[in-house]
Design a protein around this motif. Structure first.
Motif, PDB file in Angstrom:
ATOM      1  N   ARG A   1       0.787  -1.231   0.000  1.00  0.00           N
ATOM      2  CA  ARG A   1       0.000   0.000   0.000  1.00  0.00           C
ATOM      3  C   ARG A   1       0.824   1.289   0.000  1.00  0.00           C
ATOM      4  N   ILE A   2       2.123   1.198   0.224  1.00  0.00           N
ATOM      5  CA  ILE A   2       2.923   2.423   0.221  1.00  0.00           C
ATOM      6  C   ILE A   2       2.988   2.987  -1.200  1.00  0.00           C
ATOM      7  N   HIS A   3       2.878   4.279  -1.338  1.00  0.00           N
ATOM      8  CA  HIS A   3       2.959   4.900  -2.665  1.00  0.00           C
ATOM      9  C   HIS A   3       4.346   4.654  -3.261  1.00  0.00           C
ATOM     10  N   ALA A   4       4.370   4.352  -4.549  1.00  0.00           N
ATOM     11  CA  ALA A   4       5.633   4.016  -5.210  1.00  0.00           C
ATOM     12  C   ALA A   4       6.643   5.152  -5.135  1.00  0.00           C
ATOM     13  N   HIS A   5       6.164   6.393  -5.087  1.00  0.00           N
ATOM     14  CA  HIS A   5       7.073   7.540  -5.064  1.00  0.00           C
ATOM     15  C   HIS A   5       7.530   7.891  -3.639  1.00  0.00           C
ATOM     16  N   ASP A   6       7.039   7.160  -2.620  1.00  0.00           N
ATOM     17  CA  ASP A   6       7.437   7.445  -1.242  1.00  0.00           C
ATOM     18  C   ASP A   6       8.943   7.248  -1.095  1.00  0.00           C
ATOM     19  N   GLU A   7       9.598   8.168  -0.412  1.00  0.00           N
ATOM     20  CA  GLU A   7      11.063   8.130  -0.297  1.00  0.00           C
ATOM     21  C   GLU A   7      11.569   6.898   0.469  1.00  0.00           C
ATOM     22  N   GLU A   8      10.680   6.264   1.260  1.00  0.00           N
ATOM     23  CA  GLU A   8      11.098   5.087   2.021  1.00  0.00           C
ATOM     24  C   GLU A   8      10.555   3.777   1.442  1.00  0.00           C
ATOM     25  N   ALA A   9       9.914   3.833   0.286  1.00  0.00           N
ATOM     26  CA  ALA A   9       9.294   2.639  -0.300  1.00  0.00           C
ATOM     27  C   ALA A   9      10.310   1.522  -0.509  1.00  0.00           C
ATOM     28  N   LEU A  10      11.481   1.856  -1.047  1.00  0.00           N
ATOM     29  CA  LEU A  10      12.499   0.837  -1.304  1.00  0.00           C
ATOM     30  C   LEU A  10      13.018   0.239   0.002  1.00  0.00           C
ATOM     31  N   ARG A  11      13.209   1.071   1.004  1.00  0.00           N
ATOM     32  CA  ARG A  11      13.696   0.572   2.295  1.00  0.00           C
ATOM     33  C   ARG A  11      12.681  -0.360   2.945  1.00  0.00           C
ATOM     34  N   PHE A  12      11.391  -0.029   2.833  1.00  0.00           N
ATOM     35  CA  PHE A  12      10.350  -0.912   3.362  1.00  0.00           C
ATOM     36  C   PHE A  12      10.360  -2.257   2.646  1.00  0.00           C
TER      37      PHE A  12
ATOM     38  N   SER B   1      -1.774   9.044   5.155  1.00  0.00           N
ATOM     39  CA  SER B   1      -1.628   9.790   3.906  1.00  0.00           C
ATOM     40  C   SER B   1      -0.570   9.201   2.986  1.00  0.00           C
ATOM     41  N   ARG B   2       0.310   8.348   3.525  1.00  0.00           N
ATOM     42  CA  ARG B   2       1.379   7.758   2.717  1.00  0.00           C
ATOM     43  C   ARG B   2       0.948   6.436   2.072  1.00  0.00           C
ATOM     44  N   LEU B   3      -0.296   6.037   2.313  1.00  0.00           N
ATOM     45  CA  LEU B   3      -0.751   4.736   1.837  1.00  0.00           C
ATOM     46  C   LEU B   3      -1.800   4.866   0.742  1.00  0.00           C
ATOM     47  N   LYS B   4      -1.796   3.886  -0.170  1.00  0.00           N
ATOM     48  CA  LYS B   4      -2.851   3.783  -1.178  1.00  0.00           C
ATOM     49  C   LYS B   4      -4.062   3.136  -0.520  1.00  0.00           C
ATOM     50  N   THR B   5      -5.231   3.730  -0.714  1.00  0.00           N
ATOM     51  CA  THR B   5      -6.451   3.195  -0.118  1.00  0.00           C
ATOM     52  C   THR B   5      -7.277   2.470  -1.179  1.00  0.00           C
ATOM     53  N   GLY B   6      -8.228   1.702  -0.719  1.00  0.00           N
ATOM     54  CA  GLY B   6      -9.071   0.944  -1.628  1.00  0.00           C
ATOM     55  C   GLY B   6      -9.001  -0.534  -1.318  1.00  0.00           C
ATOM     56  N   VAL B   7      -9.563  -1.349  -2.184  1.00  0.00           N
ATOM     57  CA  VAL B   7      -9.644  -2.797  -1.981  1.00  0.00           C
ATOM     58  C   VAL B   7      -8.853  -3.499  -3.071  1.00  0.00           C
TER      59      VAL B   7
END
Length: 239
Positions: free
Chosen positions: A16-27, A214-220
């Motif tokens: 769910r983390i947005h691809a452009h989030d600066e910590e996405a790769l670290r997660f 706010s850093r997460l993608k929402t939906g199903v």
């Protein structure tokens, strides 16, 4: 093998983390490490299931608790026998593994020659051992409490510095346990009763991090294609 709450949290986070989030790769890298750790624990479980244990025994996997001072313990596996109790610290690490006993430094050198430090598994397991010994002494029990670091990745190479340390490749675990049963005589310890004591303090630890919504993608997520989006009510069902 039961997944920890932190594992489930990270599993959901990387989806769910947005691809452009600066910590996405670290997660994503952290979740890969958790996946590798879980795979190693599954290998340990399979090996122990295949091994014929000569006495009554209990095994607790992914044992989690909080000690009286408020600090946490997360133990990959506990084997309880009338002879001894052993703590397993499982590592699914590849590459060349090295240890500097004087400074308690545990590190590896990858196939590309990159040197990476890791938390010292001997210190981790020793800390668990001290807690378990103290806990059992409160119940007038003093069985031998041992610990063992198990390398579950056959591609790992152990340096000669580990020769006198409690660390083995997973494939040699049955032989190692055989030597322990010969070394330690049987006691009056009843594995089922000890297991009940441990279960009385066991609790699943919360995830080790938090994140803003706010850093997460929402939906199903669609169960079939894993697409993420709004649901549509169509012909009496949600799609």
């Amino acid at each position: 093998m039961q997944k920890s709450k932190h594992y489930l949290f990270m599993e959901a986070l990387v989806h769910r983390i947005h691809a452009h989030d600066e910590e996405a790769l670290r997660f994503q890298e952290e979740f890969y490490r958790l996946q590798a750790g879980l795979a190693g624990e599954m290998k340990l479980k399979t090996t122990l299931a295949d091994y014929f244990i000569k006495s009554d025994y209990e095994i607790l996997y992914n044992f989690e608790c909080i000690n009286p001072r408020g600090f946490t313990h997360q133990i990959d596996a506990l084997l309880i026998t009338p002879h001894f109790i052993i703590i397993f610290e499982v590592k699914q690490i590849s590459g060349g593994l090295f240890y500097k006993p004087a400074v308690h430094e545990f590190y590896r050198v990858t196939e590309k020659g990159v040197e990476e430090n890791f938390p010292n598994p001997f210190d981790q397991a020793y800390r668990h051992r001290l807690f378990i010994e103290q806990f059992l002494q409160q119940h007038a029990l003093k069985p031998p409490v041992l610990y063992l670091v198990v390398i579950a990745n056959y591609r790992a190479k152990l340096d000669i510095a580990f020769e006198s340390m409690p660390i083995i490749h997973l494939s040699s675990l049955p032989k190692y346990l055989e030597s322990l049963f010969e070394r330690y005589p049987t006691t009056t310890l009843v594995p089922h009763q000890i297991s009940k004591l441990f279960k009385s303090i066991q609790q699943h630890l919360p995830a080790r991090r938090q994140i803003e919504l706010s850093r997460l993608k929402t939906g199903v997520f669609c169960r079939h294609c894993e697409a993420l989006g709004p649901m549509i009510f169509y012909h009496g069902s949600w799609h």
